[in-house]
Design a protein around this motif. Structure first.
Motif, short mmCIF file in Angstrom:
data_model
loop_
_atom_site.label_atom_id
_atom_site.label_comp_id
_atom_site.label_asym_id
_atom_site.label_seq_id
_atom_site.Cartn_x
_atom_site.Cartn_y
_atom_site.Cartn_z
N ALA A 76 -0.69 1.04 0.07
CA ALA A 76 0.36 1.79 0.76
C ALA A 76 0.41 1.35 2.23
CB ALA A 76 0.10 3.29 0.64
N ILE A 77 1.38 1.88 2.95
CA ILE A 77 1.58 1.54 4.36
C ILE A 77 1.08 2.69 5.23
CG2 ILE A 77 3.29 1.00 6.14
CD1 ILE A 77 5.01 -0.26 3.98
N LEU A 78 0.33 2.35 6.27
CA LEU A 78 -0.09 3.35 7.25
C LEU A 78 1.12 3.75 8.11
CD1 LEU A 78 -3.42 1.68 8.37
CD2 LEU A 78 -3.25 3.84 7.13
N THR A 79 1.31 5.05 8.29
CA THR A 79 2.43 5.55 9.08
C THR A 79 1.96 6.67 9.99
OG1 THR A 79 3.05 7.23 7.44
CG2 THR A 79 4.01 5.02 7.17
N CYS A 80 2.91 7.24 10.76
CA CYS A 80 2.57 8.41 11.57
C CYS A 80 2.17 9.59 10.69
CB CYS A 80 3.77 8.79 12.45
SG CYS A 80 4.22 7.55 13.68
N ARG A 81 2.74 9.64 9.49
CA ARG A 81 2.40 10.71 8.56
C ARG A 81 1.12 10.39 7.80
NH1 ARG A 81 6.39 10.11 5.55
NH2 ARG A 81 7.82 11.64 6.46
N ASP A 82 1.02 9.16 7.28
CA ASP A 82 -0.14 8.76 6.49
C ASP A 82 -1.06 7.90 7.36
OD1 ASP A 82 0.91 9.99 4.16
OD2 ASP A 82 2.21 8.26 3.86
N LEU A 100 -20.51 -4.48 -5.87
CA LEU A 100 -19.27 -4.62 -5.11
C LEU A 100 -19.52 -4.41 -3.63
CD1 LEU A 100 -17.82 -1.66 -4.07
CD2 LEU A 100 -17.75 -1.36 -6.54
N SER A 101 -18.64 -4.99 -2.83
CA SER A 101 -18.69 -4.79 -1.38
C SER A 101 -17.29 -4.98 -0.81
CB SER A 101 -19.68 -5.75 -0.71
OG SER A 101 -19.24 -7.09 -0.85
N TRP A 102 -16.99 -4.22 0.24
CA TRP A 102 -15.72 -4.32 0.96
C TRP A 102 -15.98 -4.79 2.38
CZ3 TRP A 102 -10.87 -3.48 -1.05
CH2 TRP A 102 -10.78 -2.80 -2.27
N THR A 103 -15.10 -5.61 2.90
CA THR A 103 -15.11 -5.98 4.30
C THR A 103 -13.70 -5.83 4.85
OG1 THR A 103 -14.76 -8.32 3.75
CG2 THR A 103 -17.04 -7.59 4.08
N GLY A 104 -13.61 -5.57 6.15
CA GLY A 104 -12.30 -5.39 6.78
C GLY A 104 -12.43 -5.31 8.28
N PRO A 105 -11.36 -4.93 8.95
CA PRO A 105 -11.39 -4.81 10.41
C PRO A 105 -12.45 -3.81 10.86
CG PRO A 105 -9.13 -4.69 9.59
CD PRO A 105 -10.03 -4.62 8.40
N THR A 106 -12.99 -4.03 12.03
CA THR A 106 -14.02 -3.14 12.57
C THR A 106 -13.48 -1.71 12.66
OG1 THR A 106 -14.96 -4.93 13.87
CG2 THR A 106 -15.54 -2.69 14.52
N GLY A 121 -8.18 3.26 7.64
CA GLY A 121 -7.34 3.87 8.65
C GLY A 121 -6.79 2.90 9.67
N SER A 122 -6.93 1.61 9.42
CA SER A 122 -6.42 0.59 10.34
C SER A 122 -5.71 -0.50 9.55
CB SER A 122 -7.56 -0.03 11.15
OG SER A 122 -8.23 0.93 11.93
N PRO A 123 -4.68 -1.09 10.13
CA PRO A 123 -4.02 -2.21 9.45
C PRO A 123 -4.89 -3.45 9.48
CG PRO A 123 -3.11 -1.94 11.65
CD PRO A 123 -4.06 -0.79 11.44
N GLY A 124 -4.62 -4.38 8.56
CA GLY A 124 -5.37 -5.63 8.54
C GLY A 124 -5.71 -6.05 7.13
N ALA A 125 -6.59 -7.05 7.03
CA ALA A 125 -6.98 -7.62 5.74
C ALA A 125 -8.31 -7.02 5.29
CB ALA A 125 -7.10 -9.13 5.85
N GLN A 141 -10.87 -10.71 -3.86
CA GLN A 141 -9.44 -10.51 -3.63
C GLN A 141 -9.25 -9.81 -2.28
OE1 GLN A 141 -7.18 -9.08 -6.95
NE2 GLN A 141 -5.50 -8.33 -5.69
N THR A 142 -8.23 -10.23 -1.55
CA THR A 142 -7.94 -9.66 -0.24
C THR A 142 -6.65 -8.85 -0.30
OG1 THR A 142 -9.07 -11.46 0.92
CG2 THR A 142 -7.46 -10.20 2.19
N PHE A 143 -6.68 -7.69 0.35
CA PHE A 143 -5.54 -6.79 0.40
C PHE A 143 -5.09 -6.66 1.85
CE2 PHE A 143 -8.47 -5.69 -2.93
CZ PHE A 143 -7.68 -5.52 -4.05
N THR A 144 -3.81 -6.80 2.10
CA THR A 144 -3.28 -6.68 3.45
C THR A 144 -2.62 -5.31 3.61
OG1 THR A 144 -2.91 -9.05 3.64
CG2 THR A 144 -1.72 -7.63 5.17
N VAL A 145 -3.15 -4.53 4.55
CA VAL A 145 -2.63 -3.19 4.82
C VAL A 145 -1.71 -3.28 6.04
CG1 VAL A 145 -3.20 -0.82 5.47
CG2 VAL A 145 -4.63 -2.06 3.82
N ALA A 146 -0.46 -2.89 5.85
CA ALA A 146 0.52 -2.90 6.94
C ALA A 146 0.61 -1.51 7.58
CB ALA A 146 1.89 -3.34 6.41
N GLN A 147 1.22 -1.47 8.76
CA GLN A 147 1.35 -0.21 9.48
C GLN A 147 2.76 -0.10 10.07
OE1 GLN A 147 -1.00 0.36 13.18
NE2 GLN A 147 -1.63 2.32 12.33
N ASP A 148 3.37 1.05 9.90
CA ASP A 148 4.68 1.34 10.47
C ASP A 148 4.58 2.63 11.27
OD1 ASP A 148 7.27 1.80 11.16
OD2 ASP A 148 8.01 2.16 9.13
#
Length: 267
Positions: A76-82, A100-106, A121-125, A141-148
Motif C-alpha cells: 500500500a501507499i503511505l499517506t497522511c491518513r495511513d 527469514l529476514s527483512w532489510t529496509g531504510p533506517t 512507516g517510511s517510504p523506500g525499498a 524479493q524487494t518491495f518499493t513503498v511509495a508515499q503520498d
C-alpha cells in the motif's frame, strides 16, 4: 556435495573407478570414496587385481535445489491518513526450515521484522530474504513503498474591501485544487451560505479560513482571506454660543477614509 562410498566383500586387492553420465564427480574418481557435486546416477567399477574379474554397482543421488517461494501483495501507499502499513508476504514459503529476514531504510521497519507481515512507516525499498536451512537454497524479493503526503492547494483568494452598505458578497476560492472537500469558517465575520463550496456568501468583514481536505491521501491545508470595510472617520467640534440662549454650532472639521461623497446626518 555428497560422499560416494564403495565397499567390497572380498579380501583381494581391488581397484575402484567411479563414473557418471548425468552427474558430476569432484576430485579423484579412482578410489572407493569419491565426491559427487550434483544429482544423478553414479557407477562404481571394482576390479580384482589378482584375476581381473570386475563388477559394478550403481547408486542414485537425489538433488534438492528447490528454493523458497516468495508470494506477496503489492504494498500500500503511505499517506497522511495511513502513516503505517503492513507488507504482506504471508503466501511465501514457511516452516521450521525456513529462515527469514527483512532489510529496509533506517527506522523504516517498526514491527514484525521476523514475520512475513512487518509494519513499515517510511517510504523506500524493503527486501525479504528467505533461506531453506535443509538445502541452503535462498530467495530474495524487494518491495518499493511509495508515499503520498502532498497537501492540497488551498487558495482563499486575495484580501479585499467591501463598501459600507454592501449587498451579500462572495469569497473566491476558485484557485484551490479541484476534487477536494471544502469548508469555510470565521471567528469574526459572517458566513451567509455555501460554506461547503469555493464561493460562499458573506455578510460582513472579517477573517475567513478555507479548509481543504484531500479524501484520497487524507492530507489537508488551510488558507485565509481578510475582508475589511472602509468606514469613514469624522472629526467634529462644537462652537459655543457667545450669549446665553444663542444656539451652539456643530462643525465637521474633517472626514477621512470611506468613499465620498459623504452624507451628513445627526442622530
Amino acid at each position: 556435495s555428497v560422499a560416494l562410498e564403495g565397499s567390497s566383500s572380498t579380501q583381494a586387492p581391488l581397484s575402484y573407478l567411479w563414473s557418471t553420465d548425468n552427474g558430476a564427480i569432484i576430485g579423484d574418481a579412482g578410489n572407493a570414496v569419491a565426491t559427487a557435486s550434483s544429482g544423478g546416477t553414479y557407477t562404481l567399477l571394482a576390479t580384482n587385481l589378482q584375476n581381473d574379474c570386475a563388477s559394478t554397482a550403481q547408486v542414485e543421488v537425489a538433488q534438492d535445489t528447490i528454493a523458497p517461494v516468495i508470494v506477496a501483495a503489492p504494498p500500500a501507499i503511505l499517506t497522511c491518513r495511513d502513516t503505517m502499513i503492513v507488507l504482506n508476504a504471508q503466501g511465501s514459503s514457511q516452516g521450521s526450515q525456513i529462515q527469514l529476514s527483512w532489510t529496509g531504510p533506517t527506522g523504516g521497519l517498526t514491527g514484525g521484522e521476523m514475520t512475513l507481515q512487518p509494519t513499515v512507516g517510511s517510504p523506500g525499498a524493503y527486501t525479504l530474504d528467505l533461506a531453506n536451512t535443509a538445502n541452503f537454497c535462498t530467495a530474495t524479493q524487494t518491495f518499493t513503498v511509495a508515499q503520498d503526503i502532498d497537501p492540497p492547494l488551498a487558495d482563499a483568494g486575495a484580501d479585499f474591501v467591501i463598501p459600507c452598505f454592501p449587498e451579500l458578497r462572495q469569497l473566491d476560492g476558485t484557485g484551490t485544487a479541484a476534487g477536494m472537500a471544502y469548508s469555510w469558517s470565521t471567528d469574526n465575520g459572517v458566513l451567509a451560505g455555501g460554506t461547503a463550496t469555493l464561493t460562499p456568501a458573506i455578510d460582513g468583514p472579517g477573517s475567513y479560513q478555507l479548509h481543504v481536505f484531500n479524501p484520497v491521501n487524507g492530507c489537508s491545508s488551510t488558507d485565509v482571506v481578510v475582508v475589511s470595510q472602509n468606514l469613514p472617520v469624522a472629526s467634529a467640534s462644537i462652537i459655543q454660543p457667545l450669549c446665553f440662549g444663542d444656539p451652539a454650532l456643530l462643525r465637521f472639521d474633517s472626514v477621512a477614509l470611506g468613499e465620498p461623497p459623504y452624507v451628513y446626518a445627526f442622530p
